[in-house]
Design an enzyme around this catalytic site. Structure first.
Site, PDB file in Angstrom:
ATOM      1  N   ASP A   1       0.849  -1.193   0.000  1.00  0.00           N
ATOM      2  CA  ASP A   1       0.000   0.000   0.000  1.00  0.00           C
ATOM      3  C   ASP A   1       0.882   1.240   0.000  1.00  0.00           C
ATOM      4  O   ASP A   1       1.772   1.380   0.845  1.00  0.00           O
ATOM      5  CB  ASP A   1      -0.901  -0.029   1.240  1.00  0.00           C
ATOM      6  CG  ASP A   1      -1.698   1.255   1.406  1.00  0.00           C
ATOM      7  OD1 ASP A   1      -1.966   1.916   0.390  1.00  0.00           O
ATOM      8  OD2 ASP A   1      -2.051   1.580   2.558  1.00  0.00           O
TER       9      ASP A   1
ATOM     10  N   ASP B   1      -9.509 -16.006 -16.334  1.00  0.00           N
ATOM     11  CA  ASP B   1     -10.267 -16.527 -15.203  1.00  0.00           C
ATOM     12  C   ASP B   1     -11.368 -17.469 -15.692  1.00  0.00           C
ATOM     13  O   ASP B   1     -12.022 -17.196 -16.700  1.00  0.00           O
ATOM     14  CB  ASP B   1     -10.881 -15.343 -14.443  1.00  0.00           C
ATOM     15  CG  ASP B   1     -11.591 -15.758 -13.179  1.00  0.00           C
ATOM     16  OD1 ASP B   1     -10.922 -16.277 -12.275  1.00  0.00           O
ATOM     17  OD2 ASP B   1     -12.822 -15.555 -13.107  1.00  0.00           O
TER      18      ASP B   1
ATOM     19  N   GLU C   1      -7.372 -20.683 -16.562  1.00  0.00           N
ATOM     20  CA  GLU C   1      -7.713 -21.379 -15.324  1.00  0.00           C
ATOM     21  C   GLU C   1      -8.843 -22.353 -15.609  1.00  0.00           C
ATOM     22  O   GLU C   1      -9.946 -21.948 -15.987  1.00  0.00           O
ATOM     23  CB  GLU C   1      -8.163 -20.377 -14.251  1.00  0.00           C
ATOM     24  CG  GLU C   1      -8.634 -21.067 -12.969  1.00  0.00           C
ATOM     25  CD  GLU C   1      -9.528 -20.181 -12.112  1.00  0.00           C
ATOM     26  OE1 GLU C   1      -9.553 -20.387 -10.887  1.00  0.00           O
ATOM     27  OE2 GLU C   1     -10.213 -19.287 -12.655  1.00  0.00           O
TER      28      GLU C   1
ATOM     29  N   ASN D   1      -0.506   4.566  -0.148  1.00  0.00           N
ATOM     30  CA  ASN D   1      -1.168   5.804   0.280  1.00  0.00           C
ATOM     31  C   ASN D   1      -1.855   5.707   1.639  1.00  0.00           C
ATOM     32  O   ASN D   1      -2.581   6.619   2.040  1.00  0.00           O
ATOM     33  CB  ASN D   1      -2.182   6.254  -0.779  1.00  0.00           C
ATOM     34  CG  ASN D   1      -3.266   5.209  -1.036  1.00  0.00           C
ATOM     35  OD1 ASN D   1      -3.359   4.209  -0.335  1.00  0.00           O
ATOM     36  ND2 ASN D   1      -4.074   5.448  -2.066  1.00  0.00           N
TER      37      ASN D   1
ATOM     38  N   ASP E   1      -1.752  -1.224  -3.953  1.00  0.00           N
ATOM     39  CA  ASP E   1      -2.068  -0.495  -5.177  1.00  0.00           C
ATOM     40  C   ASP E   1      -0.924  -0.584  -6.182  1.00  0.00           C
ATOM     41  O   ASP E   1       0.141  -1.141  -5.892  1.00  0.00           O
ATOM     42  CB  ASP E   1      -2.398   0.963  -4.850  1.00  0.00           C
ATOM     43  CG  ASP E   1      -1.398   1.595  -3.890  1.00  0.00           C
ATOM     44  OD1 ASP E   1      -0.183   1.357  -4.065  1.00  0.00           O
ATOM     45  OD2 ASP E   1      -1.820   2.314  -2.961  1.00  0.00           O
TER      46      ASP E   1
ATOM     47  N   ASP F   1      -4.289   3.756   2.761  1.00  0.00           N
ATOM     48  CA  ASP F   1      -5.705   3.407   2.877  1.00  0.00           C
ATOM     49  C   ASP F   1      -5.907   1.942   3.253  1.00  0.00           C
ATOM     50  O   ASP F   1      -7.041   1.481   3.376  1.00  0.00           O
ATOM     51  CB  ASP F   1      -6.464   3.747   1.598  1.00  0.00           C
ATOM     52  CG  ASP F   1      -6.041   2.896   0.396  1.00  0.00           C
ATOM     53  OD1 ASP F   1      -5.111   2.083   0.531  1.00  0.00           O
ATOM     54  OD2 ASP F   1      -6.648   3.061  -0.683  1.00  0.00           O
TER      55      ASP F   1
END
Length: 544
Positions: A20, A199, A264, A22, A28, A24
């Site tokens: 992370d 996926d 997958e 930032n 990211d 939060d």
């Protein structure tokens, strides 16, 4: 090199839990950029990014509401471009999840489709009338529990959802849907993406006649937590029409030299069979993986049978084997009953997945030997875990943040409150601690991956298994006259293995192994990697 993926190593990044930037509490793209040097230091070939596109996050990004925008949780398209440039500069390819068997119910396509029976996208999703008694069209079940059909008041019809009710399935029988998906993929390829992890690749098509699924013939003593596991999914997925669609998808990828695909395959009954089918020839997918090595089975027979079954279909198909990912309990916990030492098990798993014939997938944290995190019910975010607790605790335990710095708040993952907790067992295995220890699991992965690159037989060579009894798994990888013999003790007890009298030596990546003439002694979870002249080096088995 257009076939860089063949025998390559793909490192999966779960963006929410990587880094992370930032505060939060959610990982990211800028955080990933900051940590790319770590990934590059491993010696892998490619990064797979789990979903980063716009989503209401009901299923952590696997419910897409805009295929061509980065979700603000993770950054922006500009951040994506910077990540691509930086990764390429470090010699890393980048592929990303493409989730197109279904969308979010907040996608504009579904909003339009659900309004009426005669709008431009009326047939873009799988709609069906109720039975005369008002019940769903058939008996298909959702992976996440309950019926796979949800009533929609405006359409006065049911729509199909193989997963959450907020994840309606696209109708791939409609050519317009296929064309729209192709354009989505083209958008990312034009930005320099090196391919896709597809996926639920066998869920694209459903039986057009909507026939009900039969019951599974045998549960093989399996305790059922989810009724979905009681059906044979003969009609709700893995349909023959998928073949023509995958060829169309490959034709797109072939327009971008070096672009690749890994599908997958979620099918307990036909996993390896579909893997081989979906990758056969030069006009299908480049690679596929199934869940065969993502479960609790840890026997020589199991590993051998799945690899041999795949390649028995012909030499044109190509697998991508993996032992952990974001959907299953981490293998360090699943296979712990077969080990006396986490360190030895982590090394054995690394050596095994990186020496089997095929490409290899590594899931973030695997290089640290991370175990499954023990997540409390009140900490859950995964809808599957919330639905089926405690029989199925869901997928949060394998998705907790990467521990970067021991002693730092939340192990250096975030300055805020992490979306999932960093547990003590993980923090003790931080990157910082392991970087400083030359004998750490992390440094072993680096050592093994660097060594593997010097042995072509382990990248694209053939595989031949020796006839050994449990718990010994042994095979030869061959390429020209540079063969490699691999012998694994898949147990927590020491044993000896008799080799032929040809002169062999242990490679330095071997672990818990000693060689005295033709006698190979393997400690708990020990394994030996031995270079051998082509065609020589027999293996027989005798437990000490």
């Amino acid at each position: 090199m257009t076939e860089w993926w063949r025998g390559g190593v793909i490192y999966q990044v779960y963006p929410r839990s990587f880094q992370d930037s930032n505060g939060d509490g959610i990982g990211d793209l800028p955080g990933i950029i900051d940590r790319l040097d770590h990934i590059a230091s491993l010696g892998v070939d490619c990064i797979w990014l789990s979903p980063i596109t716009m989503s209401p996050q009901a299923d952590m990004g696997y419910d897409v509401s805009d295929y061509m925008q980065v979700d603000p949780l993770f950054g922006s398209l500009r951040d994506f471009d910077v990540l691509m440039d930086r990764a390429h500069a470090l010699g890393l390819k980048v592929i990303m999840d493409q989730v197109v068997s279904h969308t979010s119910d907040q996608h504009p396509w579904f909003a339009e489709s659900s309004v009426s029976h005669d709008n431009a996208r009326a047939d873009w999703y799988v709609w069906a009338d109720a039975k005369p008694d008002g019940s769903p069209p058939n008996n298909w079940l959702s992976v996440f529990g309950g019926s796979a059909w949800e009533w929609h008041t405006a359409r006065k019809q049911y729509y199909l959802h193989n997963f959450l009710t907020s994840q309606p399935d696209l109708n791939f029988h409609n050519p317009a849907v296929q064309d729209a998906v192709i354009e989505v993929m083209r958008f990312w390829l034009d930005r320099g993406l090196d391919g896709f992890r597809l996926d639920t690749v066998n869920y694209y098509f459903h039986d057009a006649q909507l026939r009900s699924n039969p019951p599974l013939k045998s549960l093989k003593g399996k305790a059922v937590t989810n009724p979905y596991d009681m059906q044979s999914h003969k009609y709700s997925k893995s349909q023959p029409e998928n073949i023509a669609w995958l060829r169309k998808l490959r034709a797109l990828l072939d327009q971008y030299p070096g672009a690749t695909s890994v599908g997958e395959v979620g099918d307990d009954e036909r996993g390896v069979e579909l893997m081989a089918q979906y990758t056969s020839g030069s006009d299908m997918l480049h690679m596929c993986y199934s869940f065969d090595f993502l479960g609790p089975k840890f026997t020589a027979k199991h590993f051998r049978s799945k690899v041999e079954s795949f390649f028995s279909a012909g030499e044109t198909g190509w697998p991508c084997w993996s032992f952990s990912n974001h959907d299953v309990i981490r293998h360090m916990t699943r296979w712990a009953p077969h080990s006396a030492s986490p360190a030895d098990l982590s090394r054995q798993a690394a050596a095994l997945v990186l020496t089997l014939k095929g490409s290899a997938g590594l899931y973030q944290g695997e290089e640290l030997g991370l175990p499954e995190a023990d997540i409390l019910y009140e900490e859950l975010t995964d809808p599957r875990g919330i639905r089926f607790w405690p029989g199925d605790k869901g997928r949060d335990g394998c998705r907790t943040p990467i521990p970067w710095q021991h002693g730092m708040t939340h192990a250096g993952f975030t300055t805020g409150t992490p979306w999932l907790p960093v547990k003590h067992a993980a923090a003790a295995l931080s990157v910082e601690v392991q970087n400083a220890d030359p004998d750490s699991t992390l440094n072993y992965y680096r050592k093994f991956l660097a060594w593997r690159k010097t042995h072509p037989a382990l990248v694209t060579g053939d595989i031949t298994f020796f006839n050994t009894a449990e718990p010994v798994l042994a095979y030869r990888r061959s390429a020209g006259n540079k063969d490699v013999i691999c012998v694994f003790n898949l147990s927590a007890e020491p044993l000896t293995v008799k080799l032929s009298k040809v002169e062999l030596t242990l490679e330095p990546v071997s672990n818990n192994a000693t060689l005295d003439g033709a006698t190979l002694t393997l400690g708990p979870n020990g394994f030996a990697i031995l270079p051998a002249p082509a065609g020589e080096g027999k293996v027989s088995y005798k437990q000490s």
